[in-house]
Structure formats: structure tokens, C-alpha cells
Enzyme design. Sequence first.
Site, mmCIF file in Angstrom:
data_model
loop_
_atom_site.group_PDB
_atom_site.id
_atom_site.type_symbol
_atom_site.label_atom_id
_atom_site.label_comp_id
_atom_site.label_asym_id
_atom_site.label_seq_id
_atom_site.Cartn_x
_atom_site.Cartn_y
_atom_site.Cartn_z
ATOM 1 N N ASP A 13 86.806 31.978 80.482
ATOM 2 C CA ASP A 13 86.342 32.838 81.585
ATOM 3 C C ASP A 13 87.343 33.922 81.963
ATOM 4 O O ASP A 13 87.429 34.322 83.128
ATOM 5 C CB ASP A 13 86.004 31.991 82.836
ATOM 6 N N LYS A 16 86.241 37.845 78.656
ATOM 7 C CA LYS A 16 86.106 38.220 77.227
ATOM 8 C C LYS A 16 84.867 39.083 77.013
ATOM 9 O O LYS A 16 84.900 40.065 76.284
ATOM 10 C CB LYS A 16 86.002 36.944 76.354
ATOM 11 N N GLY A 40 79.863 31.310 78.600
ATOM 12 C CA GLY A 40 79.076 32.208 79.439
ATOM 13 C C GLY A 40 79.859 33.493 79.569
ATOM 14 O O GLY A 40 80.906 33.514 80.212
ATOM 15 N N HIS A 41 79.401 34.537 78.905
ATOM 16 C CA HIS A 41 80.127 35.807 78.884
ATOM 17 C C HIS A 41 79.356 36.858 79.675
ATOM 18 O O HIS A 41 78.213 37.175 79.341
ATOM 19 C CB HIS A 41 80.345 36.261 77.436
ATOM 20 N N GLN A 223 85.550 30.283 75.020
ATOM 21 C CA GLN A 223 86.541 29.398 75.630
ATOM 22 C C GLN A 223 87.947 30.044 75.615
ATOM 23 O O GLN A 223 88.030 31.257 75.681
ATOM 24 C CB GLN A 223 86.560 28.015 74.943
#
Length: 423
Positions: A13, A16, A40-41, A223
Site C-alpha cells: 500500500d 504503487k 488493491g492498487h 504487496q
Amino acid sequence: MSVTALVGAQWGDEGKGKIIDILAESADMVVRAQGGNNAGHTVVVGDETYKLHLIPSGILYDGTDCIVGNGTVVDPKVILEEIDGLTSRGINVSRLKIDARAHVILPYHIVLDGLSEDARGKGDIGTTKKGIGPCYMDKAERIGIRMCDLIDKNIFEEKLKRNVEIKNNIITKLYGGKPVDLKTILKEYNSYAERLTSFVTDTSVLVYDAIKAGKNVLFEGAQGALLDLDVGTYPYVTSSHPISGGFCVGAGVGPTLIKDCLGIAKAYTTRVGKGPFPTELNDEIGERIRNVGQEFGTTTGRPRRCGWLDAVILRFAVRVNGLTGIALNKLDTLTGLKTLKICTSYEKNGKIIKNFPADIEELKDCKPVYIETEGWTEDIGNVTRFEDLPKAAQKYVKLIEENVDCKVSMIGVGPKRTQNFNR
Ligand code: GDP
Ligand code: IMO
Ligand code: MG
């Protein structure tokens, strides 16, 4: 031509998605090579916010090919929802390809992720419960079902039958859980397979050909280094390899083909899930960072644990990834704090520890050793040049560089594409 790997330098988080999206403007291809929809991007474009879980963040550009590589784990239902969601927002997903070797997350993986976490009780890892670990377990056990199996009706039925029998034994006899139903899964997943067939190919060939043709290729990490199965804070890690070496295995490319490696970091540290966190702030400053930085999980909505920037961690990330630069995000979140702290080493029983410990039992007892520096109060959300940052913010960035042995080459001052500049 450029071939660049982007990796999370902390516990995930780090922003990225935003950096990939910015760099993808000039990329021909963006490649995901590990993890699954535990990621989750977030990408913010004007007033639109996109939360991408499996599809590479390059998808928002019309000319960028997007690859979901062999090292990923694919939940067919989730990727189809993502495809549909993007399509309904006018995004063209025809440039997406999924590797034939990528392993498939099936309902029993999700059930087992939940049951094994529950069985660990207080010692749970705090997984995203998306079935990631159990899917990689099957891969290592060599009973996994891959995308090439899913799209072959007969093979899929045969392998699924065998696995459902094994998994239902574990679900019911070991955990006392409710068995999954073979027929229901078969029907549902056959329909997913029909829709996904056209996306499935040998993506390693596509990536190799793109690099050989001199195209700009970006590898999108999910990650972060501390969640790496091998070098992270085991067992509080994910089940794949988020460090740069993971791209070689997970995209089927040799290490000599990757030129640069950019580590994405926040100007402070966050972690979602369990495990030791030396610079964690369980006070009003931690609370303030969480609220100002909107530190709530993109995938699970869980509040993220927040703390000061940890240079021991960033030195570790520089080392294990071979970082050639750092993109420092969320500098704006620190605006208004009177004093800022950077952890430069740990102290344990009177001994100074400079390198991130291999054993989390040792990490648990580590006390952060801080340097302090002045904060700033000016709004920096519109700053576009390093020289225009308040002097105290410039000093903070320089102090980070001095303590992590790597250049901060990009700075983020807000979630939008435009709120980022090179140094
Ligand atoms: P990822 O998993 O590394 O892609 O990061 P996430 O999307 O899970 O979390 C990062 C969050 O920070 C998202 O909500 C981003 O929109 C946001 N973000 C990224 N860069 C910045 C920045 O420089 N400033 C602020 N305020 N928010 C940012
Ligand atoms: P992105 O790509 C932050 C964490 C989980 C848990 C541990 C194991 O958005 O940075 P898993 O479900 O993978 O078995 O959970 O890893 N985790 C993440 N934390 N960002 C992520 O992805 C994460 N993906 C997994 O919270 O602690
Ligand atoms: Mg995220």
C-alpha cells in the site's frame, strides 16, 4: 527502451498503483507477476478513482498491453468482475493477457483461508481471506489447477474432482467446516472459462518479445518487501515473492533483462494485518496519520496501522531488491506535524542493530532509535519541483536519502496523477 521493475519497499500500500499509472503513460507493456486479488492498487484520474486488484494499473492507457503473469494466482470471478467494471467505465480491456500457467483460486481456497485463520485464533496472520495462501500451497504441492486446465473442460473436471475430494476431507474432518459442492463449482467455473479463454496465452513469450523489440516494459509489484515469503517478516507475510527477483520467476524473464528497480515507499510506514512493527504509533499521531492519509485497506477496508518512517526497513528494501531509486509518496500527509521522526537503527538489550533482523522474535524486542527533524505547515499539494517544497520538507527527504543509501527520485504530494514530480 526501458525495462523497469516497481516494487513495494515496505508492507504494501505504498502507492504503487499511482506510480505505475504515471509511468505507464510511456510504457508499451505493464506486467503483474505475483500475488492475486489480495492487492488493491488505487489510481486517481481527475474525479475518477479506480481500485485495481489483479489487472495491471497500465490498463487505463489505450495503447498499453497488460499482462497477468505465470506467478500470479487468478480468481476467475474477480478478474471477470474487474474486466466488466472497467469495460462499463469505457476502458478497453482487449489488451489484457493472462498466462496459461497462472494458478486458479477456487472456492475451497477461500474457505480454507478463512478456516485456517480462525483455527490460528490469536496467532492469526490477518490475511485478506482471498484464498491466496491455500492456492500457492496447492502450487507447491503440485496439485494446483492452472489457467490452461481451467479452459480445458475435461482436464478441469478431472482435476477439480480430485481436489474437491481432498479439500472437502480437510474442510470437514480437520476444521469441521461445510463441504464445497463439485457440481456447483464445475458449472460456475466452466462459464468463467468460456469468457476467459480468449485472454489466456503464454505471456512469457509476449514479455520477452516486447523487451527484445526495445519496447518500454514495466513490472508492477504487488504487496511489499516485508511481505515476501522468503525475506519478509515470516510468518506474517504473503505466499509469493514481492521483491524484484519475483519478477524473473513470476513473469518468466531472466534477470539480465531488467534494468532498473524503483522502490515505492510512503513518507511514513503502514501495515495492515498482524506482526511486529517497530515504529508503530499507538497514539494520537498514529491516529492523525491514519485519518489524514486515509489509511484504510483498499481490498479489505481494514484500518492500517501507522508509524514513523523506518530507514532500517528501507535499507533492507534497497538491498533485497537492488533498488536504483525510491518514489516517496504521501509527503503531504505529514504536513502540520510539528516534529518528524526517522528510525535509523534499532536497539536491543543495549546493542545497536543496523540491519533488519531475519528472526521476528528478535524484531519484537527491537526499540527504534530515532533522529528528529522539524515539520512544516505549508500545503504542498500543488508543489511540482523539489526546490519549491518547504525547506523542512526538503531536509526530511534528504535525511531519508542519507539514511537509506538510495536516491529519492520521485516525490508524491497527493493521490492524483499530477501530484507527483521527479527529482
Ligand atoms: P498500492 O497498493 O501500493 O497501490 O497502494 P494503495 O492504493 O493500496 O494505497 C495508497 C493510497 O494512497 C491510495 O489511496 C492512493 O490514492 C493514495 N496515494 C498515493 N500517493 C499519494 C500521495 O502522494 N499523497 C496522498 N495523499 N495519497 C496518495
Ligand atoms: P498491495 O499490492 C498490504 C497482507 C495481509 C496479511 C498478509 C497475508 O495493495 O500493496 P494474504 O491474503 O496475502 O495471504 O495476507 O499480507 N497483504 C497486504 N498488505 N497491501 C497488500 O497488497 C497486501 N496483500 C497482502 O494484510 O497481513
Ligand atoms: Mg494496496
